[in-house]
Design an enzyme around this catalytic site. Structure first.
Site, PDB file in Angstrom:
ATOM      1  N   CYS A 113       0.936  -1.363   0.132  1.00 30.03           N
ATOM      2  CA  CYS A 113       0.046  -0.054  -0.019  1.00 30.03           C
ATOM      3  C   CYS A 113       0.815   1.318  -0.048  1.00 30.03           C
ATOM      4  O   CYS A 113       0.277   2.369  -0.235  1.00 30.03           O
ATOM      5  CB  CYS A 113      -0.843  -0.105   1.200  1.00 30.03           C
ATOM      6  SG  CYS A 113      -2.154  -1.427   1.114  1.00 30.03           S
ATOM      7  N   HIS A 255      -2.973   7.525   1.908  1.00 30.69           N
ATOM      8  CA  HIS A 255      -3.463   6.084   1.417  1.00 30.69           C
ATOM      9  C   HIS A 255      -4.775   5.814   2.158  1.00 30.69           C
ATOM     10  O   HIS A 255      -4.799   5.924   3.416  1.00 30.69           O
ATOM     11  CB  HIS A 255      -2.198   5.050   1.695  1.00 30.69           C
ATOM     12  CG  HIS A 255      -2.933   3.497   1.793  1.00 30.69           C
ATOM     13  ND1 HIS A 255      -3.668   2.957   0.611  1.00 30.69           N
ATOM     14  CD2 HIS A 255      -2.852   2.663   2.743  1.00 30.69           C
ATOM     15  CE1 HIS A 255      -4.068   1.944   0.960  1.00 30.69           C
ATOM     16  NE2 HIS A 255      -3.552   1.605   2.162  1.00 30.69           N
ATOM     17  N   ASN A 285     -10.056   0.303   0.119  1.00 26.18           N
ATOM     18  CA  ASN A 285      -8.727   0.247   0.353  1.00 26.18           C
ATOM     19  C   ASN A 285      -8.185  -0.363  -1.254  1.00 26.18           C
ATOM     20  O   ASN A 285      -8.329  -1.735  -1.454  1.00 26.18           O
ATOM     21  CB  ASN A 285      -7.835  -0.507   1.168  1.00 26.18           C
ATOM     22  CG  ASN A 285      -6.298  -0.767   1.332  1.00 26.18           C
ATOM     23  OD1 ASN A 285      -5.880  -0.504   0.155  1.00 26.18           O
ATOM     24  ND2 ASN A 285      -6.215  -0.972   2.628  1.00 26.18           N
TER      25      ASN A 285
END
Length: 328
Positions: A113, A255, A285
């Site tokens: 990520c 993020h 996500n």
């Protein structure tokens, strides 16, 4: 340190299939309210006919169209992904071929990520004056999800986003102002995915062969604690290098892991609500794709202007964290 880092275009690409929280209740013991309260997510896009490569190619084509540059003008292509279609060839070379960027070197990076913001650092270090790069985050995380595990299945979505960046000299806007990066490998086991079984005629090991170790495995509490501690620290260190205060920053492009994490970071840094844009409710996500998807939407909605100072921050598997301070 101030060096040229000019973003000429931004774009996103999403699978056509959208899956709501209500649809997930048919697969596992959960509810729309349970998911929204714990994550802030209402829906996510899931690839059916799309692939990590096709989404990345779509983004690359949009970037070229927006910038009105020929593919042969591209010197570097980096794709940040933890969900490639193949171990080899990597995604970036396939993008290079699809768009005809024959002069560009192309490779993937996997920092989960945090991949996109690590890619920003690589572009900053690689580009010479006059050179141009495509930086793309592309993910089909749905292939790494156990769709009966509510602790992880509710979190992830598929998509891609990217930037076209040039080191164009003698410009008044578009600069790299500072950055901070850190890896905590001793904590890497708190978030894993994609374990490969060790299978050959001489091996007696069965790592992952008869289990779901290919799917996301996460210690949610440990990852939350990591993010809410290390993300504010990374941002503070990057701002210190840039000699800026948080009040100088138009927006923090974080993020989109979890709405609670993003809000906690904002509280610890005393940020105004308008400094913390979020779109996790719509997409979940999307790992390395989340920051460029969010930024592309901000540009399209005219939420940022040339000359604005921004912080991009990624965090996740590794465990890793990184922050880049730029002037748009």
């Amino acid at each position: 340190m101030t060096t040229n880092f000019s973003i000429l275009a931004s774009a996103k690409a999403l699978p056509t299939t959208k899956v709501t929280n209500q649809e997930l209740t048919q697969l596992m013991a959960t509810s729309d309210d349970w998911i929204k309260q714990r994550t802030g997510i209402r829906s996510r896009h899931v690839a059916t006919d799309e692939t990590t490569t096709s989404l990345a190619v779509s983004v690359a084509q949009q970037l070229l169209q927006q910038s009105r540059l020929a593919a042969t003008a591209i010197d570097l292509i980096i794709v940040a992904t933890m969900s490639p279609d193949y171990l080899t060839p990597a995604t970036a070379p396939q993008v290079q071929a699809a768009i005809g960027a024959e002069k560009a070197i192309a490779f993937d990076i996997n920092v989960a990520c945090a991949g996109f913001v690590y890619g920003m650092q690589l572009v900053h270090q690689y580009l010479q004056p006059g050179q141009t790069a495509l930086l793309i985050g592309s993910e089909t995380l749905s292939r790494l999800v156990d769709w009966h595990d509510r602790s992880t299945a509710v979190l992830f979505g598929d998509g891609a986003g990217g930037l076209l960046i040039t080191a164009k000299p003698n410009t008044t806007t578009g600069h790299w102002l500072g950055g901070h990066y850190a890896t905590f490998g001793a904590d890497g086991h708190y978030l894993t995915a994609g374990q490969q079984p060790q299978v050959n005629p001489w091996s007696t090991r069965t790592d992952g062969a008869d289990s779901n170790r290919w799917a996301f495995q996460m210690n949610g509490r440990r990852v939350y604690d990591f993010a809410t501690k290390q993300v504010p620290h990374s941002i503070e260190q990057a701002l210190m290098q840039a000699r800026l205060e948080s009040s100088d920053i138009k927006a923090f492009v974080l993020h989109q892991a979890n709405a609670r994490i993003v809000k906690s970071v904002g509280q610890k840094l005393n940020l105004a609500t308008e400094q913390l844009p979020m779109n996790i409710a719509q997409y979940g996500n999307t790992a390395a794709a989340s920051e460029p998807i969010l930024f592309a939407e901000m540009v399209a909605q005219k939420q940022v202007q040339r000359g604005d100072k921004l912080v991009f921050t990624g965090f996740g598997g590794g465990l890793s964290v990184g922050s880049a301070v730029i002037e748009y």
